[in-house]
Write a protein that holds these residues in place. Sequence first.
Motif, PDB file in Angstrom:
ATOM      1  N   ALA A 105       0.837  -1.206   0.000  1.00 12.43           N
ATOM      2  CA  ALA A 105       0.000   0.000   0.000  1.00 12.43           C
ATOM      3  C   ALA A 105       0.870   1.254   0.000  1.00 12.43           C
ATOM      4  CB  ALA A 105      -0.930  -0.014   1.207  1.00 12.43           C
ATOM      5  N   ARG A 106       1.988   1.219   0.730  1.00 14.88           N
ATOM      6  CA  ARG A 106       2.879   2.384   0.774  1.00 14.88           C
ATOM      7  C   ARG A 106       3.513   2.650  -0.592  1.00 14.88           C
ATOM      8  NH1 ARG A 106       5.637   1.489   6.731  1.00 14.88           N
ATOM      9  NH2 ARG A 106       4.377   3.069   7.810  1.00 14.88           N
ATOM     10  N   ARG A 107       3.919   1.608  -1.270  1.00 12.63           N
ATOM     11  CA  ARG A 107       4.559   1.789  -2.570  1.00 12.63           C
ATOM     12  C   ARG A 107       3.581   2.407  -3.569  1.00 12.63           C
ATOM     13  NH1 ARG A 107       6.898  -4.014  -3.789  1.00 12.63           N
ATOM     14  NH2 ARG A 107       7.312  -3.066  -5.842  1.00 12.63           N
ATOM     15  N   PHE A 108       2.330   1.951  -3.534  1.00 15.19           N
ATOM     16  CA  PHE A 108       1.328   2.501  -4.435  1.00 15.19           C
ATOM     17  C   PHE A 108       0.976   3.937  -4.038  1.00 15.19           C
ATOM     18  CE2 PHE A 108      -3.265   2.621  -5.932  1.00 15.19           C
ATOM     19  CZ  PHE A 108      -2.934   2.821  -7.259  1.00 15.19           C
ATOM     20  N   ALA A 109       0.818   4.181  -2.742  1.00 10.59           N
ATOM     21  CA  ALA A 109       0.460   5.519  -2.272  1.00 10.59           C
ATOM     22  C   ALA A 109       1.571   6.522  -2.565  1.00 10.59           C
ATOM     23  CB  ALA A 109       0.162   5.484  -0.775  1.00 10.59           C
ATOM     24  N   ASP A 110       2.814   6.112  -2.377  1.00 11.71           N
ATOM     25  CA  ASP A 110       3.929   7.019  -2.665  1.00 11.71           C
ATOM     26  C   ASP A 110       3.946   7.429  -4.136  1.00 11.71           C
ATOM     27  OD1 ASP A 110       4.797   7.003  -0.044  1.00 11.71           O
ATOM     28  OD2 ASP A 110       6.333   5.473  -0.355  1.00 11.71           O
ATOM     29  N   GLY A 111       3.534   6.513  -5.001  1.00  7.85           N
ATOM     30  CA  GLY A 111       3.495   6.830  -6.423  1.00  7.85           C
ATOM     31  C   GLY A 111       2.326   7.696  -6.835  1.00  7.85           C
ATOM     32  N   GLN A 112       1.335   7.858  -5.961  1.00 11.29           N
ATOM     33  CA  GLN A 112       0.138   8.636  -6.286  1.00 11.29           C
ATOM     34  C   GLN A 112       0.320  10.130  -6.086  1.00 11.29           C
ATOM     35  OE1 GLN A 112      -3.073   7.265  -3.851  1.00 11.29           O
ATOM     36  NE2 GLN A 112      -3.054   5.207  -4.721  1.00 11.29           N
ATOM     37  N   ARG A 113       1.301  10.525  -5.266  1.00 14.67           N
ATOM     38  CA  ARG A 113       1.379  11.940  -4.911  1.00 14.67           C
ATOM     39  C   ARG A 113       1.628  12.789  -6.148  1.00 14.67           C
ATOM     40  NH1 ARG A 113       2.795  15.000   0.212  1.00 14.67           N
ATOM     41  NH2 ARG A 113       3.063  17.105  -0.568  1.00 14.67           N
ATOM     42  N   PRO A 114       0.756  13.749  -6.423  1.00 17.03           N
ATOM     43  CA  PRO A 114       0.917  14.576  -7.621  1.00 17.03           C
ATOM     44  C   PRO A 114       2.072  15.567  -7.451  1.00 17.03           C
ATOM     45  CG  PRO A 114      -0.949  15.350  -6.336  1.00 17.03           C
ATOM     46  CD  PRO A 114      -0.458  14.101  -5.670  1.00 17.03           C
ATOM     47  N   ARG A 115       2.632  15.980  -8.554  1.00 12.63           N
ATOM     48  CA  ARG A 115       3.772  16.901  -8.492  1.00 12.63           C
ATOM     49  C   ARG A 115       3.280  18.345  -8.504  1.00 12.63           C
ATOM     50  NH1 ARG A 115       5.266  19.047 -13.490  1.00 12.63           N
ATOM     51  NH2 ARG A 115       4.055  18.262 -15.261  1.00 12.63           N
ATOM     52  N   ASN A 116       4.029  19.200  -7.841  1.00 10.91           N
ATOM     53  CA  ASN A 116       3.777  20.632  -7.923  1.00 10.91           C
ATOM     54  C   ASN A 116       4.183  21.117  -9.309  1.00 10.91           C
ATOM     55  OD1 ASN A 116       3.038  20.571  -5.231  1.00 10.91           O
ATOM     56  ND2 ASN A 116       5.037  21.228  -4.498  1.00 10.91           N
ATOM     57  N   ILE A 117       3.483  22.111  -9.813  1.00  9.33           N
ATOM     58  CA  ILE A 117       3.815  22.650 -11.134  1.00  9.33           C
ATOM     59  C   ILE A 117       3.967  24.162 -11.062  1.00  9.33           C
ATOM     60  CG2 ILE A 117       2.657  20.794 -12.380  1.00  9.33           C
ATOM     61  CD1 ILE A 117       0.370  22.823 -12.953  1.00  9.33           C
ATOM     62  N   GLU A 118       4.745  24.705 -12.000  1.00 12.97           N
ATOM     63  CA  GLU A 118       4.904  26.150 -12.143  1.00 12.97           C
ATOM     64  C   GLU A 118       4.887  26.473 -13.626  1.00 12.97           C
ATOM     65  OE1 GLU A 118       7.633  28.573  -9.565  1.00 12.97           O
ATOM     66  OE2 GLU A 118       8.660  28.862 -11.501  1.00 12.97           O
ATOM     67  N   VAL A 119       3.983  27.343 -14.042  1.00 12.22           N
ATOM     68  CA  VAL A 119       3.820  27.676 -15.455  1.00 12.22           C
ATOM     69  C   VAL A 119       4.126  29.154 -15.660  1.00 12.22           C
ATOM     70  CG1 VAL A 119       2.224  27.743 -17.414  1.00 12.22           C
ATOM     71  CG2 VAL A 119       2.074  25.877 -15.745  1.00 12.22           C
ATOM     72  N   GLN A 120       5.043  29.458 -16.577  1.00  6.61           N
ATOM     73  CA  GLN A 120       5.360  30.840 -16.912  1.00  6.61           C
ATOM     74  C   GLN A 120       4.547  31.225 -18.132  1.00  6.61           C
ATOM     75  OE1 GLN A 120       9.440  31.899 -16.683  1.00  6.61           O
ATOM     76  NE2 GLN A 120       9.194  33.829 -17.809  1.00  6.61           N
ATOM     77  N   LEU A 138     -10.576   6.065  -1.950  1.00  2.00           N
ATOM     78  CA  LEU A 138      -9.625   6.728  -1.066  1.00  2.00           C
ATOM     79  C   LEU A 138      -8.221   6.654  -1.655  1.00  2.00           C
ATOM     80  CD1 LEU A 138      -9.199   8.101   1.688  1.00  2.00           C
ATOM     81  CD2 LEU A 138      -8.956   5.840   2.696  1.00  2.00           C
ATOM     82  N   ASN A 139      -7.522   7.776  -1.676  1.00  2.00           N
ATOM     83  CA  ASN A 139      -6.168   7.836  -2.216  1.00  2.00           C
ATOM     84  C   ASN A 139      -5.434   9.015  -1.606  1.00  2.00           C
ATOM     85  OD1 ASN A 139      -6.238  10.234  -4.339  1.00  2.00           O
ATOM     86  ND2 ASN A 139      -8.174   9.118  -4.538  1.00  2.00           N
ATOM     87  N   VAL A 140      -4.189   9.195  -1.988  1.00  2.00           N
ATOM     88  CA  VAL A 140      -3.373  10.247  -1.386  1.00  2.00           C
ATOM     89  C   VAL A 140      -3.993  11.625  -1.575  1.00  2.00           C
ATOM     90  CG1 VAL A 140      -1.153  11.439  -1.572  1.00  2.00           C
ATOM     91  CG2 VAL A 140      -1.213   8.951  -1.483  1.00  2.00           C
ATOM     92  N   THR A 141      -4.595  11.898  -2.734  1.00  2.00           N
ATOM     93  CA  THR A 141      -5.140  13.232  -2.973  1.00  2.00           C
ATOM     94  C   THR A 141      -6.338  13.548  -2.095  1.00  2.00           C
ATOM     95  OG1 THR A 141      -6.564  12.482  -4.803  1.00  2.00           O
ATOM     96  CG2 THR A 141      -4.336  13.193  -5.365  1.00  2.00           C
ATOM     97  N   THR A 142      -6.944  12.524  -1.477  1.00  2.00           N
ATOM     98  CA  THR A 142      -8.027  12.769  -0.518  1.00  2.00           C
ATOM     99  C   THR A 142      -7.540  13.665   0.614  1.00  2.00           C
ATOM    100  OG1 THR A 142      -8.930  10.563  -1.001  1.00  2.00           O
ATOM    101  CG2 THR A 142      -9.710  11.647   1.007  1.00  2.00           C
ATOM    102  N   PHE A 143      -6.262  13.559   0.938  1.00  2.00           N
ATOM    103  CA  PHE A 143      -5.698  14.277   2.072  1.00  2.00           C
ATOM    104  C   PHE A 143      -4.862  15.483   1.654  1.00  2.00           C
ATOM    105  CE2 PHE A 143      -6.062   9.740   3.137  1.00  2.00           C
ATOM    106  CZ  PHE A 143      -6.968   9.823   4.184  1.00  2.00           C
ATOM    107  N   LEU A 144      -4.941  15.857   0.382  1.00  2.23           N
ATOM    108  CA  LEU A 144      -4.177  16.989  -0.138  1.00  2.23           C
ATOM    109  C   LEU A 144      -5.109  18.064  -0.661  1.00  2.23           C
ATOM    110  CD1 LEU A 144      -1.485  15.052  -2.209  1.00  2.23           C
ATOM    111  CD2 LEU A 144      -1.110  16.206  -0.026  1.00  2.23           C
ATOM    112  N   ARG A 145      -4.603  19.305  -0.665  1.00  2.00           N
ATOM    113  CA  ARG A 145      -5.309  20.415  -1.299  1.00  2.00           C
ATOM    114  C   ARG A 145      -4.390  21.038  -2.338  1.00  2.00           C
ATOM    115  NH1 ARG A 145      -5.011  23.962   3.243  1.00  2.00           N
ATOM    116  NH2 ARG A 145      -3.343  22.508   3.791  1.00  2.00           N
TER     117      ARG A 145
END
Length: 456
Positions: free
Chosen positions: A112-127, A409-416
């Motif tokens: 579950a940890r390996r899958f959850a760690d791979g779910q975290r979305p990346r921060n982005i910056e657009v110019q 339920l996934n990692v983004t459930t706990f992210l904003r």
Amino acid sequence: MTISSENSASPAATAAVDFRTVDLRGQSLTLAGLRAAVPRAQGQTVADAEAKVQDIISAVRQGGFAALGELARRFDGVAQDHPLVPAEALASALEELDPSVRGALEESISRARRFADGQRPRNIEVQLGDGAVVAQNWVPVARVGLYVPGGLAVYPSSVIMNVVPALAAGVQSIALASPPQKEFGGLPHPTILAAAALLGITEVYAIGGAHAIAAFAYGVPATEAGPALEAVDVVTGPGNIFVATAKRLVKGVVGIDSEAGTTEIAILADSTAQPRLVAADLISQAEHDPKAASVLITDSEDLAAAVRAELDRQAAATRHSARVREALSGPQSGVVLVDNLEQGIAACDAYAAEHLEIMTQDAPGVAARIRNAGAIFVGDYSPVSLGDYCAGSNHVLPTSGTAAFSSGLNVTTFLRAIQVVNYTRDALAEVSGHIVSLSGAEDLPAHGDAVTVRFT
């Protein structure tokens, strides 16, 4: 895997399984028509439960720990001064845990940890231009309340499914609640406590049902009996209709994962499917609760007949035979006969199953065409039981058709996702005329003034 903890009368274990048929062959139904035709639970609904749940929520908000103690006496038959589980109870539960169960939990946690760690979305910056930068940063919520049901079975796996993605998201404050058990001195089941300890969760409460959701959402002030239960930002976890209703009623006060009610499985199968595997998987989810839903969608009458025979045979041999037979014979279960695979896929999308198994030729290709499901299990060697425990996926999934618009339920459930806007003077000047034009079109001239004032 979602669960109901209500006990209801079961038919005799010797009764035949009355696995009903819904025949859609020869019909051209709209999406609404398909949704109305597929098997669904009848009787008590979320709307029916709302009044009772609202009374429970009001009692907890007004009465605090005293109300929680009364509810524990009424629903769980235990006396309770304060629901916080002592640290020594967590430690002793882990110390006394059967080694084979501990090994299984550790493997489940690892996957579950390996899958959850791979779910975290990346921060982005657009110019968007010189000096015009817009970014999006993913930030964890500060505090979460995780619910693990009790009822007819013990669910340490649900501890893992709730806790692991919250930890992967970076949540710093985690509280967990599970119903008190009379046979264990008013504490949650020891295996639940051991799983929490294994994951490093120290704030565990012996609270069940809708009152646990209310306590998480609104918090409970400290008393002489013990410390406060601080309100949370997000509540997650499966439960019965009262838990699902409570989550619906507090949504907006807190975030929720989904309305994860009584478990359900749908299997899309053709003539190539193995009847004994189909039957075994339908029974595996019927085992949860008499109200569990098990649905077979197929274009093969021969397969349907063979599965019925296997259901009778296997249901008679399983430990929870009476419960299984009641679930399989209920209005929420049955076989849906379709003309062909195309109609079968349409029926699956209309049903929007919590768990959907694909047992057809080219199962991966068929799975890729499904649009509505909590989780999809592809082929003969990906049963729902795998997802319940050790696939690495999460078993807290939307039910009752809500998979058409909700996620498991996934990692983004706990992210904003927080957007960050950073423009220079020249970059703002470049679009200032557009802003003034649009603010005028919307009759909001002060919006435009807030830009032009920077250049006067």
